[in-house]
Design a protein around this motif. Sequence first.
Motif, PDB file in Angstrom:
ATOM      1  N   ASP A   1     -30.504 -11.887   0.995  1.00 13.13           N
ATOM      2  CA  ASP A   1     -29.373 -11.634   1.644  1.00 13.13           C
ATOM      3  C   ASP A   1     -28.028 -11.701   0.545  1.00 13.13           C
ATOM      4  O   ASP A   1     -27.457 -10.659   0.810  1.00 13.13           O
ATOM      5  CB  ASP A   1     -29.134 -12.560   2.802  1.00 13.13           C
ATOM      6  CG  ASP A   1     -27.830 -12.389   3.520  1.00 13.13           C
ATOM      7  OD1 ASP A   1     -27.993 -11.334   4.464  1.00 13.13           O
ATOM      8  OD2 ASP A   1     -26.921 -13.136   3.215  1.00 13.13           O
ATOM      9  N   LYS A   2     -28.017 -12.439  -0.102  1.00 16.70           N
ATOM     10  CA  LYS A   2     -26.899 -12.560  -0.966  1.00 16.70           C
ATOM     11  C   LYS A   2     -26.895 -11.437  -1.837  1.00 16.70           C
ATOM     12  O   LYS A   2     -25.872 -10.825  -2.207  1.00 16.70           O
ATOM     13  CB  LYS A   2     -26.738 -13.917  -1.658  1.00 16.70           C
ATOM     14  CG  LYS A   2     -25.960 -14.137  -2.871  1.00 16.70           C
ATOM     15  CD  LYS A   2     -24.494 -14.383  -2.312  1.00 16.70           C
ATOM     16  CE  LYS A   2     -23.617 -14.499  -3.495  1.00 16.70           C
ATOM     17  NZ  LYS A   2     -22.251 -14.952  -3.081  1.00 16.70           N
ATOM     18  N   MET A   3     -28.050 -10.980  -2.687  1.00 15.23           N
ATOM     19  CA  MET A   3     -28.321  -9.921  -3.467  1.00 15.23           C
ATOM     20  C   MET A   3     -27.813  -8.638  -2.779  1.00 15.23           C
ATOM     21  O   MET A   3     -27.010  -7.869  -3.431  1.00 15.23           O
ATOM     22  CB  MET A   3     -29.572  -9.634  -3.898  1.00 15.23           C
ATOM     23  CG  MET A   3     -29.961 -10.637  -5.081  1.00 15.23           C
ATOM     24  SD  MET A   3     -28.934 -10.596  -6.653  1.00 15.23           S
ATOM     25  CE  MET A   3     -29.754  -8.905  -7.072  1.00 15.23           C
ATOM     26  N   ALA A   4     -28.136  -8.474  -1.456  1.00 15.28           N
ATOM     27  CA  ALA A   4     -27.741  -7.200  -0.932  1.00 15.28           C
ATOM     28  C   ALA A   4     -26.034  -6.959  -0.516  1.00 15.28           C
ATOM     29  O   ALA A   4     -25.630  -6.122  -0.611  1.00 15.28           O
ATOM     30  CB  ALA A   4     -28.435  -7.003   0.476  1.00 15.28           C
ATOM     31  N   ARG A   5     -25.580  -8.170  -0.553  1.00 20.29           N
ATOM     32  CA  ARG A   5     -24.167  -8.213  -0.170  1.00 20.29           C
ATOM     33  C   ARG A   5     -23.191  -8.270  -1.319  1.00 20.29           C
ATOM     34  O   ARG A   5     -22.124  -7.692  -1.279  1.00 20.29           O
ATOM     35  CB  ARG A   5     -23.623  -9.641   0.811  1.00 20.29           C
ATOM     36  CG  ARG A   5     -24.331  -9.638   1.961  1.00 20.29           C
ATOM     37  CD  ARG A   5     -24.080 -10.975   2.777  1.00 20.29           C
ATOM     38  NE  ARG A   5     -24.876 -11.074   4.020  1.00 20.29           N
ATOM     39  CZ  ARG A   5     -24.593 -10.116   5.093  1.00 20.29           C
ATOM     40  NH1 ARG A   5     -23.628  -9.590   5.322  1.00 20.29           N
ATOM     41  NH2 ARG A   5     -25.390 -10.591   6.221  1.00 20.29           N
ATOM     42  N   ASP A   6     -23.890  -8.673  -2.421  1.00 20.45           N
ATOM     43  CA  ASP A   6     -22.905  -8.997  -3.572  1.00 20.45           C
ATOM     44  C   ASP A   6     -23.851  -9.326  -4.833  1.00 20.45           C
ATOM     45  O   ASP A   6     -23.646 -10.498  -5.125  1.00 20.45           O
ATOM     46  CB  ASP A   6     -21.803  -9.867  -3.338  1.00 20.45           C
ATOM     47  CG  ASP A   6     -20.896  -9.933  -4.834  1.00 20.45           C
ATOM     48  OD1 ASP A   6     -20.696  -9.284  -5.360  1.00 20.45           O
ATOM     49  OD2 ASP A   6     -20.007 -11.088  -4.649  1.00 20.45           O
ATOM     50  N   ALA A   7     -24.657  -8.537  -5.540  1.00 24.28           N
ATOM     51  CA  ALA A   7     -25.624  -8.652  -6.453  1.00 24.28           C
ATOM     52  C   ALA A   7     -24.578  -9.384  -7.703  1.00 24.28           C
ATOM     53  O   ALA A   7     -25.142 -10.146  -8.244  1.00 24.28           O
ATOM     54  CB  ALA A   7     -26.192  -7.571  -7.155  1.00 24.28           C
ATOM     55  N   ASN A   8     -23.288  -9.077  -7.801  1.00 23.73           N
ATOM     56  CA  ASN A   8     -22.678  -9.553  -9.069  1.00 23.73           C
ATOM     57  C   ASN A   8     -22.278 -11.130  -8.762  1.00 23.73           C
ATOM     58  O   ASN A   8     -21.860 -11.606  -9.592  1.00 23.73           O
ATOM     59  CB  ASN A   8     -21.593  -8.625  -9.401  1.00 23.73           C
ATOM     60  CG  ASN A   8     -22.110  -7.114  -9.873  1.00 23.73           C
ATOM     61  OD1 ASN A   8     -22.817  -7.320 -10.813  1.00 23.73           O
ATOM     62  ND2 ASN A   8     -21.452  -6.113  -9.512  1.00 23.73           N
ATOM     63  N   GLY A   9     -22.285 -11.185  -7.696  1.00 22.39           N
ATOM     64  CA  GLY A   9     -21.595 -12.584  -6.954  1.00 22.39           C
ATOM     65  C   GLY A   9     -22.745 -13.769  -7.200  1.00 22.39           C
ATOM     66  O   GLY A   9     -22.546 -14.733  -6.942  1.00 22.39           O
ATOM     67  N   VAL A  10     -24.105 -13.197  -7.451  1.00 29.37           N
ATOM     68  CA  VAL A  10     -25.018 -14.078  -7.300  1.00 29.37           C
ATOM     69  C   VAL A  10     -24.889 -15.243  -8.458  1.00 29.37           C
ATOM     70  O   VAL A  10     -24.784 -14.659  -9.662  1.00 29.37           O
ATOM     71  CB  VAL A  10     -26.365 -13.577  -7.169  1.00 29.37           C
ATOM     72  CG1 VAL A  10     -27.470 -14.390  -7.614  1.00 29.37           C
ATOM     73  CG2 VAL A  10     -26.869 -12.743  -6.048  1.00 29.37           C
TER      74      VAL A  10
END
Length: 188
Positions: free
Chosen positions: A127-136
């Motif tokens: 879910d996090k990767m789909a929303r903001d891969a650079n923010g993981v």
Amino acid sequence: MKRYTLTPYEQACPGTREVYDEFLRLSGAAEPPVWMLSLGHNPTLIKAYWEKTRGCLLEGELPHVLKEMTVFVVSRVNGAEYCSACHAHSALQLDPTLSYHDLVTILDPDSAVPLPPSHRVALQFADKMARDANGVSDAEFQALADAGFSDSEVKELLSVIDLAMMFNCYTSGLRLPLDPQYKALVDG
């Protein structure tokens, strides 16, 4: 405007039929799905998409049902109706104890969906990767390791997420219609 053309089995060239045949043999389906038919005009392209699909979803170390749930979660984040329906259908076939509602609410904090804790961590990561891969963050990668995922499994999970993103773009861009079995699931 219709953005795609479907190539039925009877009209497909030998290279495309090879891919259709392998899909039918491995899936047990009666006919190729719409996404595959939309690539049927180009044997090189359909083979590339199929090999990535087979390698990411049907092979590897992670449980197949977790992979299908991962594609579902990523697809829901991206509003990709075709992929959401297709992979919900697959996940529910693999785990008939789940319902469509379970899949839709699987990441809700109050969800009572019976799920191994490691699967919940993987789906939250997707879910996090789909929303903001650079923010993981490193902490989110560490959470996967702490949940028991090996380095190889983490990379496999990333590959499944990447596959979902690729198909989300493809199926949504073309506005592919749902296959009847997927439509029944969403409309039911």
